[in-house]
Design a protein around this motif. Structure first.
Motif, PDB file in Angstrom:
ATOM      1  N   GLU A 227     -10.712   4.629 -76.890  1.00  0.00           N
ATOM      2  CA  GLU A 227      -9.841   4.063 -75.862  1.00  0.00           C
ATOM      3  C   GLU A 227     -10.590   4.054 -74.531  1.00  0.00           C
ATOM      4  O   GLU A 227     -11.527   4.823 -74.315  1.00  0.00           O
ATOM      5  N   VAL A 228     -10.116   3.175 -73.643  1.00  0.00           N
ATOM      6  CA  VAL A 228     -10.858   2.853 -72.419  1.00  0.00           C
ATOM      7  C   VAL A 228     -10.037   3.270 -71.200  1.00  0.00           C
ATOM      8  O   VAL A 228      -8.813   3.123 -71.219  1.00  0.00           O
TER       9      VAL A 228
ATOM     10  N   ALA B 111     -17.173  -2.271 -81.837  1.00  0.00           N
ATOM     11  CA  ALA B 111     -17.905  -3.300 -81.114  1.00  0.00           C
ATOM     12  C   ALA B 111     -18.379  -2.704 -79.791  1.00  0.00           C
ATOM     13  O   ALA B 111     -17.707  -1.863 -79.206  1.00  0.00           O
ATOM     14  N   LYS B 112     -19.530  -3.130 -79.344  1.00  0.00           N
ATOM     15  CA  LYS B 112     -19.999  -2.691 -78.033  1.00  0.00           C
ATOM     16  C   LYS B 112     -19.450  -3.668 -77.003  1.00  0.00           C
ATOM     17  O   LYS B 112     -19.667  -4.865 -77.089  1.00  0.00           O
ATOM     18  N   THR B 113     -18.690  -3.166 -76.044  1.00  0.00           N
ATOM     19  CA  THR B 113     -18.085  -4.071 -75.062  1.00  0.00           C
ATOM     20  C   THR B 113     -18.380  -3.582 -73.661  1.00  0.00           C
ATOM     21  O   THR B 113     -18.507  -2.381 -73.437  1.00  0.00           O
ATOM     22  N   PHE B 114     -18.497  -4.530 -72.743  1.00  0.00           N
ATOM     23  CA  PHE B 114     -18.783  -4.115 -71.365  1.00  0.00           C
ATOM     24  C   PHE B 114     -17.559  -3.466 -70.727  1.00  0.00           C
ATOM     25  O   PHE B 114     -17.667  -2.661 -69.826  1.00  0.00           O
ATOM     26  N   THR B 115     -16.369  -3.817 -71.231  1.00  0.00           N
ATOM     27  CA  THR B 115     -15.163  -3.189 -70.698  1.00  0.00           C
ATOM     28  C   THR B 115     -15.221  -1.672 -70.907  1.00  0.00           C
ATOM     29  O   THR B 115     -14.838  -0.897 -70.032  1.00  0.00           O
TER      30      THR B 115
ATOM     31  N   GLY C 154      -8.362  -0.005 -76.646  1.00  0.00           N
ATOM     32  CA  GLY C 154      -9.822  -0.077 -76.655  1.00  0.00           C
ATOM     33  C   GLY C 154     -10.240  -1.142 -77.635  1.00  0.00           C
ATOM     34  O   GLY C 154      -9.398  -1.758 -78.298  1.00  0.00           O
ATOM     35  N   PRO C 155     -11.539  -1.378 -77.724  1.00  0.00           N
ATOM     36  CA  PRO C 155     -11.993  -2.396 -78.685  1.00  0.00           C
ATOM     37  C   PRO C 155     -11.721  -1.911 -80.102  1.00  0.00           C
ATOM     38  O   PRO C 155     -11.653  -0.702 -80.345  1.00  0.00           O
ATOM     39  N   GLU C 156     -11.554  -2.864 -81.021  1.00  0.00           N
ATOM     40  CA  GLU C 156     -11.292  -2.544 -82.417  1.00  0.00           C
ATOM     41  C   GLU C 156     -12.330  -1.541 -82.921  1.00  0.00           C
ATOM     42  O   GLU C 156     -13.527  -1.790 -82.859  1.00  0.00           O
TER      43      GLU C 156
ATOM     44  N   TYR D  64     -12.478  -8.786 -77.152  1.00  0.00           N
ATOM     45  CA  TYR D  64     -11.849  -7.726 -76.353  1.00  0.00           C
ATOM     46  C   TYR D  64     -12.225  -7.871 -74.879  1.00  0.00           C
ATOM     47  O   TYR D  64     -11.375  -7.774 -73.993  1.00  0.00           O
ATOM     48  N   ASP D  65     -13.501  -8.136 -74.625  1.00  0.00           N
ATOM     49  CA  ASP D  65     -13.956  -8.345 -73.244  1.00  0.00           C
ATOM     50  C   ASP D  65     -13.385  -9.639 -72.667  1.00  0.00           C
ATOM     51  O   ASP D  65     -12.985  -9.698 -71.503  1.00  0.00           O
TER      52      ASP D  65
ATOM     53  N   ASN E  53     -10.526   0.260 -66.124  1.00  0.00           N
ATOM     54  CA  ASN E  53     -11.487  -0.743 -66.579  1.00  0.00           C
ATOM     55  C   ASN E  53     -10.817  -2.082 -66.884  1.00  0.00           C
ATOM     56  O   ASN E  53     -11.503  -3.080 -67.088  1.00  0.00           O
ATOM     57  N   TYR E  54      -9.492  -2.065 -66.946  1.00  0.00           N
ATOM     58  CA  TYR E  54      -8.808  -3.334 -67.213  1.00  0.00           C
ATOM     59  C   TYR E  54      -8.684  -4.132 -65.921  1.00  0.00           C
ATOM     60  O   TYR E  54      -8.303  -3.605 -64.878  1.00  0.00           O
TER      61      TYR E  54
ATOM     62  N   THR F 162     -12.809 -10.432 -85.763  1.00  0.00           N
ATOM     63  CA  THR F 162     -12.896  -9.082 -85.174  1.00  0.00           C
ATOM     64  C   THR F 162     -11.979  -8.109 -85.884  1.00  0.00           C
ATOM     65  O   THR F 162     -12.158  -6.912 -85.774  1.00  0.00           O
TER      66      THR F 162
END
Lengths: 752, 752
Positions: A452-453, A126-130, A446-448, B642-643, A457-458, A120
């Protein structure tokens, strides 16, 4: 590095020089790996070793180029699963490299960069559900607000409109004198709006509506908490002490002026040496039959009244609790009206007032100390509902026991133990509103390669806030229940209601302390700035766990009353019969204690409300029985009961806790039963499941010890709590909006 | 009531009218009992029934006479065990009454007044062990203080003597401006005493003694915490950033003036939008090769520097972290010295300073915001130890990766993560000293007829404070260990030490927050008064869990570093092999997991230090292996890493927690090993046992889930924790005195 074989090393070299993935020892491992590859020429080895030499790092551009090469491979080959997959593709399936797969895999293991995670570092976006999780609107906020407000909606609306006016802008001065005056002015405005006398009889100008009075207290708590406490001291403690302990002559003389705040007053019970153990108060009220007066006196410094709200500045009179002495006989603690200041605020002779000074919070309330030096008051100033002195100068009371009379008097003041937990709950709602709204917008990490998220969501952030949100909803309904029980009480229900109120006071205020702590931390540095109000909410409510009865002492009382209920049912049963009784009383529980039920982990079962309530009830009964058994054993073994109760104090807290948790769950479930709007019901059900399961999770040590659940089940519950948090997260903002706290009260910039 | 038969009812009648033992329903039960006694004449019944009529209570004197009669019986017959025993004696063994024993016993059961406890209402002055417990002196306090202070005793003594001077009297003004100036003056005094430059090289006027510097930070923390933070910002963050990130030209230019506080400065890293995720900072430093300058710029409002200590009022310069831009290429975050004010405190052009305003605590520190509007600084102001720009205007660095370079820079600043937990620990020591000394003197409640008892004699109060006292001692030794590791570090140990420091920062500061919460509640109303200092201790340290790295984020980092260590050991092992490895690594643990060991409850075993350490180690390894397994499973199932990390966040906290607990226990045990004085050793052993067992008790849910312990054992541990609290209680006051906090610092009136 045009040599294909050497290209296989590119991802490894990149990892050496990129983020802090490999330490010196690991770089040395890679170094040795290169040295031992016989298929490399001396020159090739030299070339590679130069690239891992700490003393001569490659140029930044070289590293960037390695990264680009790897990224290209990844973009063109979605099936890549490991570093070696990249190496072999870079080496264009070179046979030598392919044969070295085991050696490379071992190396990657040695370096801790095996598996998909390692690659990674090269992946972008990356597409993440988070990242995808976001706020939605699963129900109508207004409908949920209606359910929360219930029959008090009108008064709540009125109070909100008043505290949203410009003159209720928060005081920002750090000067205590300024703050105290502001709070006093606010109280006068509320009195003018007929909110202070809401609970008094109509014939004395009151609203005769206790339910509304509690709703006023609760709603005011969205605003400044010094205001609430000052308000509560004046109209609740001072006014209600007259109403509950006095008689007609006192009502007609004082209640109207108290309700209008023309006559500010105090409730002077606590003394420096006697806070929890008020039975031991030392102030004396000595009767003089000849002069028809009482002499109020403070025998020594530590018997002064302390922490008395309204005393330091504004109070003109006080209800003073003092031991009544007639002809040198002590008739126990009674209550007397004692003037402190004249209408010009001049302190009267014989009265010494001290200022408690700066406090952790509630600095808008003028707490003070009061000492009496042989202060003379007329006979009529004795609050004589429960005891009086007749024409002949003899003591008369329908309650012969001094202690019992005193505790009966205290019992009439139990309303304070309903107002405080409701105020505490409102403060928790404010804190959660601020923290959840902020967490929904605040982005961090956030994901690489991705954005940022929102921190909500965490999972860990959800874990911190959402079970507490569920608990806040749960307590809301439980406090409504206690309020209703109190308002519709019959005499015989009083002991139970007193226990309920004392217990819920402790439960709610402790909950608020914990919630505001979590909110502060969840808001990070922003939560530390006073402008965001968690400061004031936290510090003002900090004393809620102490005043109106220290929580730990109250929990002991609740446990003792549960225990005496219990013993009345069991009498001299032996241990085995007690246990059997408990089992019989928890029939559903027994059926669950078979090996299948203790391990049952299907979702339907884990989310079943009956399962939840049974688990709570079972725990309550078992803990109670076990505490009773232990006490009996200790006393039978020769311990003084006082010592025996000391030994089991820790268990007693559990007895009370388990009782309160059951009440809270039961009331939440009943409120849901009564809910008609399907969308509101749906989200309340989820919150109730989260409350139930997070309490069971908290108590899992007990359930496992008892054998009521096995490990497989408590583990499944932990996962279910996580899942419920995740499912509730999109509705979290709407759930705090449903508290409907006025923006001007919330005020915190981070909440908008 | 001269009728002997009727006399049998006296104790029951007394209970009706005395303390709140019987409720209305129970009085009705007694009423019915009387009605159904056929052996009573109508007149006798009438007489008795009159005495239980709620409408006509007996005179107070009548009740007092009943009590006297019962008391006489009790004094003359020590064998009395129940109410009926009294009845039969009062009735002078009347045959009718004797035959009625079963009926009376049933009645007593129905009324809940069976057993010995009921008769304590009549007993006066019972001798109880709860009352007898008192403070003694089982060891020499000075010797324990020596052990705690260790090699830093001299500097600790010096700092204590300085902060005990009259000019260090606490500031009581609520005016922030006054408070900030007072703190600044204090800092100047400390600088003049050569305490600020303690850690700098000797050639720049420093003391070159990092160990002493940390001891200074810790000892100052017994005084005002704003002072400590202001001191830390100036000499630690600002000065150490120059020392760690700059080169010779910066040292010679700045270090002396920083150490003397001639040059007050700031550490400007955090931005509004980037607190935890500092990698994402947005401030830019654009290089102009032609002019040999950098332009420092804040691109938008939320990229302003925030919470910066020393910024609002005093700071003249700042170390500013900003993304270096050369020819439109971003070279990642680097550090630059930027002037903010001239020597007259006038803010320089292009600089906009905001004031963070009132905070929950630390109001003696002038935190502010800083915005840069194209501020030009000379090239030499780049702190160029890890990256520089060469003569040709090209970027150069021994660390090609921008992120890695940045984290290497941050790594050099890890000292802050040692200073803060030590400061937090000192605050916890102050809180515990105040709360324990107060609890030893504060009396409340007591046995019937006896004196009131110090509240520290109550088991629940011991439970609240003493395990926290043990934990404080434990953390003390662990922080000394981390400090020593840091001072004697080799390059290769840095990752481990960074993890240790980050983890212990979180562990100690969370512990302090919890301890001060408990201390506040344990001191009741007195704990709420600012004069008793728990207010300031609590609010000042509240932000410790956030600054120098948010604790939750730090714990995730610690867990990740543990995990990567773990994966380096295991590589691609399958789940079963991992589990086997863990078992092999915990051989003693396996032997304990046989049915006998999991149930072993003898005292020697429960108090055995090897058992404690094994239990901690076992838990650490198991949790780590389980988190690794779960992560692998999630990633193998197709989740983005990440998830996957988000899903296990909650477990990650446990991974870090278990690691830290093991470190803390291990270090406490090692410190005890090194202790020579037998009396000191003896009490430390008890504290260590209490720390170990109360942690195991806290984690009992996990141990039971895992099967490492069975219920019989966790229950035995709970009892042992109670017992240890009881045994330590007499030494509690001496144990806090051994912290040797100067009286003028402690200051709280309730502690004296």
């Amino acid at each position: 590095m045009d040599n294909l074989k050497l290209k296989a090393f590119i991802p490894l070299l990149y990892l050496v020089w990129s983020d802090d993935l490999l330490n010196q020892k690991e770089v040395a491992t890679l170094h040795d790996f290169i040295v031992f590859q016989n298929w490399l020429t001396a020159e090739e080895k030299k070339l590679l070793l130069a690239k891992v030499a700490v003393s001569a790092p490659p140029a930044r551009e070289v590293v960037a180029d390695w990264k680009r090469q790897v990224e290209t491979i990844l973009q063109e080959n979605i099936s890549v699963k490991s570093i070696f997959d990249i190496s072999i593709l870079l080496a264009e399936n070179d046979k030598i490299i392919n044969d070295l797969r085991p050696a490379f895999v071992k190396l990657e293991n040695d370096l801790g960069i095996s598996g998909e995670e390692a690659i990674t570092d090269f992946k972008t976006v990356a597409k993440t559900f988070t990242s995808d999780c976001e706020t939605n609107h699963g129900f109508e906020i207004e409908k949920l607000t209606q359910i929360l407000d219930g029959k008090q909606a009108a008064i709540i609306k009125k109070v909100k409109s008043i505290i949203s006016r410009p003159e209720f802008a928060y005081e920002t001065s750090t000067d205590t004198a300024v703050y105290r005056e502001k709070v006093y002015v606010w109280c006068k405005i509320l009195a003018a709006e007929n909110l202070g006398n809401m609970g008094y009889p109509k014939q004395y100008g009151g609203g005769e509506n206790i339910a509304d009075y509690f709703a006023v207290m609760e709603t005011l708590s969205y605003h400044d908490l010094s205001l609430v406490i000052k308000f509560g001291v004046q109209f609740g403690l001072w006014g209600m002490s007259i109403q509950s302990l006095g008689t007609e002559k006192h009502y007609s003389k004082y209640l109207k002026d108290i309700g209008s705040l023309k006559l500010p007053g105090c409730f002077a019970m606590t003394e420096t040496n006697h806070g929890s153990n008020v039975k031991g108060l030392e102030t004396t009220a000595t009767y003089n039959h000849h002069k028809q007066t009482f002499t109020i006196h403070t025998p020594h410094e530590k018997a002064q009244k302390e922490y008395i709200g309204n005393a330091a500045v504004h109070g003109q009179m006080a209800t003073v609790f003092a031991k009544l002495i007639i002809s040198e006989t002590d008739y126990g603690v009674n209550a007397f009206i004692v003037p402190l200041r004249d209408a010009n605020s001049t302190i009267l002779e014989g009265i010494t007032i001290g200022d408690c000074g700066l406090k952790m919070g509630l600095n808008g309330v003028d707490n003070g100390t009061i000492r009496f030096d042989n202060v003379i008051i007329p006979k009529e100033n004795m609050l004589d509902r429960f005891a009086s002195i007749n024409e002949k100068g003899e003591f008369e009371s329908p309650i012969p026991s001094d202690n019992r009379r005193f505790f009966t008097m205290l019992g009439t003041l139990v309303g304070g133990r309903i107002g405080i937990p409701r105020s505490a709950l409102a403060a928790a709602k404010s804190g959660l509103t601020i923290a959840i709204k902020y967490s929904d917008k605040r982005r961090q990490f956030g994901p690489e390669g991705g954005s940022e998220v929102p921190i909500l969501n965490y999972r860990i952030h959800q874990r911190r806030l959402l079970p507490l949100l569920a608990k806040t909803y749960a307590i809301h309904f439980a406090l409504h229940y206690v309020t209703n029980r109190f308002i519709n009480k019959s005499e015989s229900e009083m002991p139970e209601i007193e226990g309920l109120a004392a217990g819920m006071k402790a439960y709610s205020t402790w909950s608020t302390t914990a919630i505001l702590q979590e909110c502060r931390e969840a808001c990070g540095g922003k939560g530390y700035l006073s402008e965001n109000r968690i400061d004031a909410l936290k510090n003002d409510t900090e004393i809620y766990t102490t005043f109106e009865g220290d929580n730990t002492v109250l929990m002991q009382l609740v446990a003792k009353s549960r225990l005496s209920e219990f013993r009345k049912s069991f009498g001299e049963m032996d241990a085995m019969r007690i246990i059997n009784y408990v089992y019989e009383n928890a029939k559903t529980s027994i059926s669950e204690k078979n090996p299948i039920a203790t391990r049952k982990t299907d979702e339907t079962h884990l989310l079943d409300e009956d399962y939840h309530l049974n688990a709570f009830q079972y725990r309550e009964k078992r803990i109670l029985a076990s505490a009773a058994k232990r006490l009996k054993k200790l006393i039978d073994s020769g311990l003084e009961p006082y010592d025996a109760f000391n030994v089991v104090q820790h268990q007693m807290i559990d007895v009370a806790q388990a009782y309160l948790e059951r009440i809270v769950l039961e009331q939440f479930q009943e409120a849901i039963q009564a809910t008609e709007d399907p969308k509101s019901k749906e989200i309340l059900v989820k919150l109730c499941q989260l409350y139930a399961l997070s309490q069971i999770e908290k108590n899992k040590g007990w359930y496992l010890e008892d054998g009521y659940m096995e490990a497989v089940k408590t583990k499944a519950i932990r996962k279910m709590v996580n899942q419920l948090c995740w499912e509730i997260r999109p509705d979290a903002v709407s759930l705090v909006k449903a508290f409907d706290i006025p923006d001007s009260c919330l005020a915190a910039p981070i909440a908008f």
